[in-house]
Design an enzyme around this catalytic site. Sequence first.
Site, short mmCIF file in Angstrom:
data_model
loop_
_atom_site.label_atom_id
_atom_site.label_comp_id
_atom_site.label_asym_id
_atom_site.label_seq_id
_atom_site.Cartn_x
_atom_site.Cartn_y
_atom_site.Cartn_z
N HIS A 189 -6.62 -69.48 5.80
CA HIS A 189 -7.78 -69.78 5.22
C HIS A 189 -8.30 -69.17 4.03
CE1 HIS A 189 -8.71 -71.56 9.41
NE2 HIS A 189 -7.91 -70.46 9.87
N SER A 319 -4.03 -72.97 -23.97
CA SER A 319 -5.71 -73.21 -24.42
C SER A 319 -5.72 -73.60 -26.20
CB SER A 319 -6.41 -72.03 -24.16
OG SER A 319 -7.82 -72.45 -24.39
N LYS A 325 -3.85 -67.40 -23.95
CA LYS A 325 -3.98 -67.85 -22.63
C LYS A 325 -2.71 -68.60 -22.40
CE LYS A 325 -7.45 -70.06 -19.30
NZ LYS A 325 -6.29 -70.73 -18.45
N GLU A 332 1.93 -77.54 -12.76
CA GLU A 332 0.87 -78.53 -12.83
C GLU A 332 1.57 -79.88 -13.27
OE1 GLU A 332 -2.57 -75.73 -14.91
OE2 GLU A 332 -1.08 -76.78 -16.16
#
Length: 460
Positions: A189, A319, A325, A332
């Site tokens: 969870h 980025s 970054k 992805e």
Amino acid sequence: MNSSNQYREEYDTLGKIMVPKEAYYGSQTQRAVDNFQISGLRFPRSLIRVQGIIKASAALAHMEIGKLSPEMGGAIIAASEEVIEGKWDDQFVIDVYQAGAGTSQNMNANEVIANRASEILGRSQENRVHPNDHVNMSQSTNDTFHAAINIAAAENLVHKLLPAISQLELELDRKAEEFMPILKSGRTHLHDAVPIRLGQEFSGFADTIKSCRQQIERNLDVLYEIGLGGSAIGTKMNTASGYTPKVIKEICNRTKLPFREPSNLFGFTQNTNAAFRTVLSLKELAIHLIKITSDLRLLSSGPRTGLAEITLPSVQPGSTIMPGKVNPAILEMTHMVCCQVIGYETAISTAGIAGQLEINVMMPVIAHTLLQSIDLLSNAIPTLITKCVSGIQANEEICKNWMEASLALVTALSPKLGYDLASQIGKQADEENKPIKQVLLEKGMLTEELEKLLDPRSMV
């Protein structure tokens, strides 16, 4: 044919039509080009190649049973082999979204091969190869295009996707072994759970991929059924005697795969079962890949404000505004590919609903989406392996810190202290932001036995 500078006149059952002068395709292909300016999408190389294999195999079968002369049959085989090799890919010009069943695509192949075979023979009237009478002999779109879907899908699975899946499985197994000594907090969870080895977590990933591979392998068997010789609806009308076993034998010789006649030609013609079962197994693979890549994104989140239990290879800047970054780009990409495959399964299932009576006319969209799904996964998985999974590194110290801070360690105390008392200790540790061991120490409860129970190594 009357020629002009750019076009030639051709005639079919609908009358005259102008075809580009240098085109190897003919009137029926040109009508499809004119009628279906829809998407700009074309069928992949794998399907065109298989169309060539079917036409060459049919020609050989007809030569062996005396329906084609060695000269004409040889020319058709030579032209078909050029199609197999990709020489005439630019002549396959019809949009994926075309007339039902793939009739236009089948005629595209028939016309290209017939005109090229006629050219090989010298283009005299007596040597003219007819696209229907000769190249399409003993065939219908309904059996050849359907068979082409199965053959192309099976080849792509055997030679591309299954090796990629096997390699991912092996790489995850290797990482599982590498990371087995590292203890960390489990999570359910998205909250603290009992300890687990990082290697155990990765072994779960590997076994999931193994299960997907095995399911796809099982579905290969139904792809090996091809209804060549069934003609338009499975009755074998206009099919030469002795043709079917010979054409399937030659396809097996050319593909080195065990294709066979279906147990019931009518069932084969009515339904594209193999495509449905295959795409469902691809959807299952996509769902599990989304889960695994999402887990890897969570485990690598940070690097300062997330879990950061693993570090992914840096492959590109992440980025345009935040210097330095780096994002989980490969994960992805894989997730997006899987979203597309899941969408394709919906398209194929919806097309399956459209089957009526003796045929499913939605075969073109089924062919395109099935083969595209296989291609996408076949390209994405090797990239996932080489640019991400192989280079994953464990951050052992961070794993240890999170594990020692986990409130779920109190679970080990339940058999000794009871659920209620263990719960109170866990609640106090949470409220005071202290480790479980410190709370026990302050309460004067930390015995040697309890200290051993709280050792994470005893919990895995």
